[in-house]
Design a protein around this motif. Structure first.
Motif, PDB file in Angstrom:
ATOM      1  N   ASP A   1       0.839  -1.196   0.000  1.00 48.12           N
ATOM      2  CA  ASP A   1       0.000   0.000   0.000  1.00 48.12           C
ATOM      3  C   ASP A   1       0.881   1.256   0.000  1.00 48.12           C
ATOM      4  O   ASP A   1       1.545   1.566   0.994  1.00 48.12           O
ATOM      5  CB  ASP A   1      -0.911  -0.022   1.226  1.00 48.12           C
ATOM      6  CG  ASP A   1      -1.927   1.111   1.216  1.00 48.12           C
ATOM      7  OD1 ASP A   1      -1.883   1.956   0.296  1.00 48.12           O
ATOM      8  OD2 ASP A   1      -2.779   1.148   2.135  1.00 48.12           O
ATOM      9  N   LEU A   2       0.875   1.975  -1.120  1.00 43.09           N
ATOM     10  CA  LEU A   2       1.660   3.201  -1.205  1.00 43.09           C
ATOM     11  C   LEU A   2       1.150   4.267  -0.240  1.00 43.09           C
ATOM     12  O   LEU A   2       1.928   5.102   0.227  1.00 43.09           O
ATOM     13  CB  LEU A   2       1.623   3.748  -2.630  1.00 43.09           C
ATOM     14  CG  LEU A   2       2.466   3.015  -3.670  1.00 43.09           C
ATOM     15  CD1 LEU A   2       2.252   3.633  -5.040  1.00 43.09           C
ATOM     16  CD2 LEU A   2       3.931   3.048  -3.302  1.00 43.09           C
ATOM     17  N   ALA A   3      -0.146   4.261   0.049  1.00 42.67           N
ATOM     18  CA  ALA A   3      -0.689   5.271   0.961  1.00 42.67           C
ATOM     19  C   ALA A   3       0.009   5.190   2.316  1.00 42.67           C
ATOM     20  O   ALA A   3       0.412   6.210   2.890  1.00 42.67           O
ATOM     21  CB  ALA A   3      -2.199   5.085   1.124  1.00 42.67           C
ATOM     22  N   ARG A   4       0.152   3.993   2.835  1.00 43.08           N
ATOM     23  CA  ARG A   4       0.810   3.823   4.128  1.00 43.08           C
ATOM     24  C   ARG A   4       2.281   4.218   4.054  1.00 43.08           C
ATOM     25  O   ARG A   4       2.813   4.867   4.950  1.00 43.08           O
ATOM     26  CB  ARG A   4       0.673   2.373   4.591  1.00 43.08           C
ATOM     27  CG  ARG A   4      -0.749   1.948   4.889  1.00 43.08           C
ATOM     28  CD  ARG A   4      -0.803   0.510   5.367  1.00 43.08           C
ATOM     29  NE  ARG A   4      -0.033   0.332   6.588  1.00 43.08           N
ATOM     30  CZ  ARG A   4       0.209  -0.847   7.143  1.00 43.08           C
ATOM     31  NH1 ARG A   4      -0.243  -1.964   6.564  1.00 43.08           N
ATOM     32  NH2 ARG A   4       0.913  -0.933   8.263  1.00 43.08           N
ATOM     33  N   ARG A   5       2.955   3.806   2.998  1.00 43.68           N
ATOM     34  CA  ARG A   5       4.374   4.128   2.852  1.00 43.68           C
ATOM     35  C   ARG A   5       4.600   5.634   2.711  1.00 43.68           C
ATOM     36  O   ARG A   5       5.532   6.192   3.287  1.00 43.68           O
ATOM     37  CB  ARG A   5       4.951   3.409   1.635  1.00 43.68           C
ATOM     38  CG  ARG A   5       4.866   1.898   1.707  1.00 43.68           C
ATOM     39  CD  ARG A   5       6.001   1.318   2.496  1.00 43.68           C
ATOM     40  NE  ARG A   5       5.914  -0.138   2.590  1.00 43.68           N
ATOM     41  CZ  ARG A   5       6.954  -0.925   2.826  1.00 43.68           C
ATOM     42  NH1 ARG A   5       8.150  -0.404   3.013  1.00 43.68           N
ATOM     43  NH2 ARG A   5       6.800  -2.227   2.913  1.00 43.68           N
ATOM     44  N   LEU A   6       3.741   6.292   1.942  1.00 42.90           N
ATOM     45  CA  LEU A   6       3.904   7.728   1.724  1.00 42.90           C
ATOM     46  C   LEU A   6       3.644   8.518   3.000  1.00 42.90           C
ATOM     47  O   LEU A   6       4.272   9.560   3.223  1.00 42.90           O
ATOM     48  CB  LEU A   6       2.978   8.197   0.611  1.00 42.90           C
ATOM     49  CG  LEU A   6       3.355   7.745  -0.801  1.00 42.90           C
ATOM     50  CD1 LEU A   6       2.214   8.006  -1.769  1.00 42.90           C
ATOM     51  CD2 LEU A   6       4.638   8.436  -1.265  1.00 42.90           C
ATOM     52  N   ARG A   7       2.712   8.056   3.819  1.00 49.92           N
ATOM     53  CA  ARG A   7       2.439   8.773   5.061  1.00 49.92           C
ATOM     54  C   ARG A   7       3.699   8.903   5.911  1.00 49.92           C
ATOM     55  O   ARG A   7       3.911   9.926   6.569  1.00 49.92           O
ATOM     56  CB  ARG A   7       1.336   8.064   5.857  1.00 49.92           C
ATOM     57  CG  ARG A   7      -0.061   8.372   5.381  1.00 49.92           C
ATOM     58  CD  ARG A   7      -1.099   8.002   6.424  1.00 49.92           C
ATOM     59  NE  ARG A   7      -1.158   6.571   6.675  1.00 49.92           N
ATOM     60  CZ  ARG A   7      -1.934   5.713   6.029  1.00 49.92           C
ATOM     61  NH1 ARG A   7      -2.744   6.168   5.071  1.00 49.92           N
ATOM     62  NH2 ARG A   7      -1.954   4.431   6.328  1.00 49.92           N
ATOM     63  N   GLY A   8       4.520   7.853   5.932  1.00 43.62           N
ATOM     64  CA  GLY A   8       5.732   7.901   6.734  1.00 43.62           C
ATOM     65  C   GLY A   8       6.944   8.448   6.020  1.00 43.62           C
ATOM     66  O   GLY A   8       7.985   8.689   6.653  1.00 43.62           O
ATOM     67  N   ALA A   9       6.846   8.646   4.719  1.00 40.46           N
ATOM     68  CA  ALA A   9       8.005   9.080   3.946  1.00 40.46           C
ATOM     69  C   ALA A   9       8.291  10.563   4.083  1.00 40.46           C
ATOM     70  O   ALA A   9       9.396  11.018   3.806  1.00 40.46           O
ATOM     71  CB  ALA A   9       7.806   8.739   2.469  1.00 40.46           C
ATOM     72  N   ALA A  10       7.267  11.344   4.486  1.00 42.00           N
ATOM     73  CA  ALA A  10       7.443  12.791   4.583  1.00 42.00           C
ATOM     74  C   ALA A  10       6.423  13.352   5.553  1.00 42.00           C
ATOM     75  O   ALA A  10       5.399  12.733   5.845  1.00 42.00           O
ATOM     76  CB  ALA A  10       7.280  13.448   3.210  1.00 42.00           C
ATOM     77  N   SER A  11       6.740  14.532   6.076  1.00 44.33           N
ATOM     78  CA  SER A  11       5.729  15.338   6.756  1.00 44.33           C
ATOM     79  C   SER A  11       5.101  16.215   5.680  1.00 44.33           C
ATOM     80  O   SER A  11       5.810  16.938   4.972  1.00 44.33           O
ATOM     81  CB  SER A  11       6.352  16.182   7.865  1.00 44.33           C
ATOM     82  OG  SER A  11       6.795  15.354   8.927  1.00 44.33           O
ATOM     83  N   TRP A  12       3.784  16.153   5.563  1.00 43.89           N
ATOM     84  CA  TRP A  12       3.104  16.755   4.425  1.00 43.89           C
ATOM     85  C   TRP A  12       2.579  18.139   4.771  1.00 43.89           C
ATOM     86  O   TRP A  12       2.162  18.392   5.912  1.00 43.89           O
ATOM     87  CB  TRP A  12       1.976  15.835   3.953  1.00 43.89           C
ATOM     88  CG  TRP A  12       2.525  14.511   3.524  1.00 43.89           C
ATOM     89  CD1 TRP A  12       2.694  13.400   4.288  1.00 43.89           C
ATOM     90  CD2 TRP A  12       3.048  14.187   2.233  1.00 43.89           C
ATOM     91  NE1 TRP A  12       3.281  12.391   3.554  1.00 43.89           N
ATOM     92  CE2 TRP A  12       3.511  12.845   2.295  1.00 43.89           C
ATOM     93  CE3 TRP A  12       3.167  14.890   1.035  1.00 43.89           C
ATOM     94  CZ2 TRP A  12       4.073  12.209   1.201  1.00 43.89           C
ATOM     95  CZ3 TRP A  12       3.727  14.256  -0.062  1.00 43.89           C
ATOM     96  CH2 TRP A  12       4.179  12.936   0.022  1.00 43.89           C
TER      97      TRP A  12
END
Length: 477
Positions: free
Chosen positions: A394-405
Motif C-alpha cells: 500500500d503506497l498510501a501507508r508508505r507515503l504517510r511515513g516518507a514525509a511530513s506533508w
C-alpha cells in the motif's frame, strides 16, 4: 429526499429539519450555513454529483412504484402547514401509507419518505404508523438512523403513540428494521446542538475535513481557514487538538511550527511525541512542501509494478484496470489496461491475466489504499485464482511515513498535489468515473484518468520510495 430547504421569512428562525440532523454528525458548520448562509455563495453541483442525486431519485422511484395504494400530499412549495394538514388527514383515514408526508412541530419540520400503517391503537383509531426512509447506500449509517429517529419522535407526538420500530430501505431494496428508542439520547444531543446553531450560527467554525471536497459550501469555508492560518490546515490535526492548542495560546500554523514541544506538552498535557509530529507537519505547511523523513524499513519493496482500478461503487462495477512498469533506462513506462470490462468476472480474469503477463514473479504490486486488495479478496475467495495478496504494498501507508506533508492528506489527490505539485484532477476526479462511463467518449475519458493516476503513482514511488529502497540496498552492500 431532503426536507424543505427554503429560508425562513423575515424575523423568523429556520425550522430544525431531518436534513440538519443527517448533516450535523459530519459538519456543524454546514448546518449553520444551510440555515443562515447566502445560498448564492455555494458552488455549482459537479456532473458526477448530479449523477449521484439522479441515481438516488431513480432508486427511490423504483421502490415506491410498488406502493400504488399509498397517498402523497399535494401543496404549494413551502406551504408546510397545508402539507402537514393533508398528511394528518391521510393518517386519520387509515390509508396504507403516505409518501413524502409532512410532519410539523413548533420548531421542527420532517418529510420522511415513508409512513406505513401498522396494527395497534393510536389517536387515529385501531392503527398507527411507522417511519421509513429510502437510501441508496449499501449499509446503514448512524446519520441515516438519527434522521428516521427524528421523524419517529415527531410522528409519536402526532399520533400519541410511539412507533414500534423505524426502518430503512437500502440499495438492495431490502427493508431493515431498527429499535429506535436507544438512539433518542443521541438525537437529543444532536437537536440541542442544532438549536444552538439555529439561534447563534457563529458558535461554529470551519474545520478542514475529508468531506469538505464534496461540500458545496467549501468555497466559503476554505478561504476563511487559509486567511486565519487555521490549525486544521496541519496534517494530523483534530478538532479536539485544535481547541486544546488554542487554549494554550497556539492558534495558527506558524505558531505551532515555532512551538517548544516540551513547554507545550506541560501546558496541554499532550504527548510530546504527538506534538513533535504536529509541529513537523506545521513546519511543512509553512515551507509549502513535504519535508522528507527516513522511516524504518524492514525490507525493500522494489522491483515493483503499479496497479490501479477505477470503479463505480454504486453499481459495484469495475470501469478500468491498469498496470504500469517503469521503462528501462529511463524510457516510457509500459502500461497495460482494460477499459469497461463486460462483467465483474471478466474484470477479475483480466486483472489476473495482466499481472501474469506484465509483472515478473516476485515483484511487488504497488497500489494506493484499500480499494484494490478489498476488491481482489472479494473475487478471489470464490475462485481458483492466483493469490496475490502477499505481493500487495500500500503506497498510501508508505507515503504517510516518507514525509511530513504540508497539509491534511485524505487520499491520493493530496499526495499528488503536495508531493508532485500537479493537479490531481487534471483528467477528472476519481469520483467522476461513473459519470465518465455514461458519456459517448467514456472509454477515452476513463483511459485518460486511469493513465494519469498511474503516472502519478509511478512518480510518487520514484520520488519518495524508490530512492529510499536504493539507499537501503546500498547500505546493505
Amino acid at each position: 429526499m431532503s426536507d424543505g430547504s427554503s429560508g425562513p421569512g423575515p424575523g423568523q428562525l429556520p425550522a430544525i429539519t431531518g436534513t440538519h440532523v443527517y448533516t450535523l454528525p459530519g459538519c456543524a458548520r454546514r448546518v449553520a450555513l444551510d440555515m443562515h448562509g447566502d445560498r448564492a455563495l455555494r458552488r455549482d453541483l459537479r456532473a458526477e454529483e448530479e449523477l449521484v442525486l439522479a441515481r438516488g431519485r431513480e432508486h427511490e422511484e423504483r421502490f415506491v412504484a410498488g406502493l400504488a395504494a399509498w397517498c402523497e400530499p399535494r401543496y404549494d412549495r413551502a406551504d408546510w402547514e397545508r402539507g402537514a394538514q393533508q398528511t394528518r388527514e391521510f393518517l386519520v383515514a387509515g390509508v396504507p401509507g403516505v409518501l413524502q408526508g409532512v410532519l410539523l412541530g413548533d420548531d421542527r419540520l420532517g418529510i420522511p419518505d415513508l409512513l406505513r400503517r401498522e396494527a395497534g391503537a393510536s389517536v387515529f383509531g385501531e392503527h398507527h404508523y411507522v417511519v421509513g426512509d429510502v437510501k441508496s447506500s449499501s449499509r446503514p449509517r448512524s446519520d441515516q438512523l438519527l434522521q428516521v429517529v427524528f421523524y419517529a419522535e415527531m410522528l409519536a407526538e402526532l399520533q400519541q403513540r410511539e412507533p414500534d420500530y423505524v426502518y430503512l430501505v437500502l440499495k438492495d431494496g431490502e427493508e431493515r428494521r431498527y429499535d429506535w428508542k436507544p438512539l433518542r439520547a443521541a438525537l437529543a444531543e444532536v437537536v440541542e446542538r442544532i438549536g444552538e446553531l439555529r439561534a447563534e450560527p457563529a458558535t461554529t467554525r470551519p474545520f478542514l475535513l475529508r468531506n469538505c471536497e464534496g461540500c458545496r459550501w467549501s468555497e466559503v469555508c476554505l478561504p476563511e481557514l487559509r486567511e486565519a492560518r487555521d490549525l486544521s490546515l496541519v496534517n494530523g490535526m483534530t478538532a479536539g487538538l485544535r481547541s486544546t492548542l488554542e487554549a494554550a495560546g497556539v492558534a495558527t500554523v506558524e505558531a505551532l511550527a515555532k512551538a517548544v514541544v516540551e513547554r507545550l506538552a506541560r501546558r496541554t498535557h499532550l504527548e510530546p511525541a504527538m506534538l513533535r509530529r504536529l509541529r513537523r507537519a506545521a513546519e511543512a505547511a509553512v515551507a509549502g512542501q513535504p519535508l522528507r523523513e527516513r522511516p524504518g524499513r524492514t525490507a525493500a519493496i522494489h522491483p515493483a509494478a503499479v496497479v490501479h482500478l477505477l470503479t463505480d461503487p454504486f453499481a459495484e462495477r469495475t470501469l478500468w484496470i491498469g498496470i504500469a512498469r517503469r521503462g528501462e533506462r529511463g524510457g516510457e513506462p509500459r502500461i497495460e489496461e482494460v477499459v469497461l470490462p463486460e462483467s465483474e468476472d471478466a474484470a477479475f480474469e483480466s486483472f489476473c491475466d495482466l499481472v501474469t503477463r506484465v509483472v515478473p514473479a516476485g515483484w511487488s504490486l504497488l497500489h494506493y489504499g484499500r480499494a484494490l486488495p478489498d476488491w481482489f479478496e472479494r473475487h478471489a475467495v470464490r475462485r481458483r485464482a492466483p493469490w496475490l495478496e502477499e505481493r500487495f504494498v500500500d503506497l498510501a501507508r508508505r507515503l504517510r511515513g516518507a514525509a511530513s506533508w504540508p497539509g491534511p492528506v485524505f487520499g491520493l489527490a493530496e499526495h499528488v498535489a503536495f508531493g508532485l505539485g500537479r493537479d490531481p484532477h487534471r483528467a477528472g476526479r476519481t469520483a467522476a468515473g461513473a459519470w465518465m462511463a455514461t458519456q459517448d467518449d467514456g472509454a477515452a475519458r476513463l483511459r485518460a484518468k486511469g493513465r494519469a493516476d498511474l503516472d502519478d503513482l509511478l512518480e510518487l514511488d520514484a520520488v519518495f520510495l524508490a530512492a529510499e529502497d536504493r539507499a537501503v540496498a546500498e547500505a546493505a552492500e
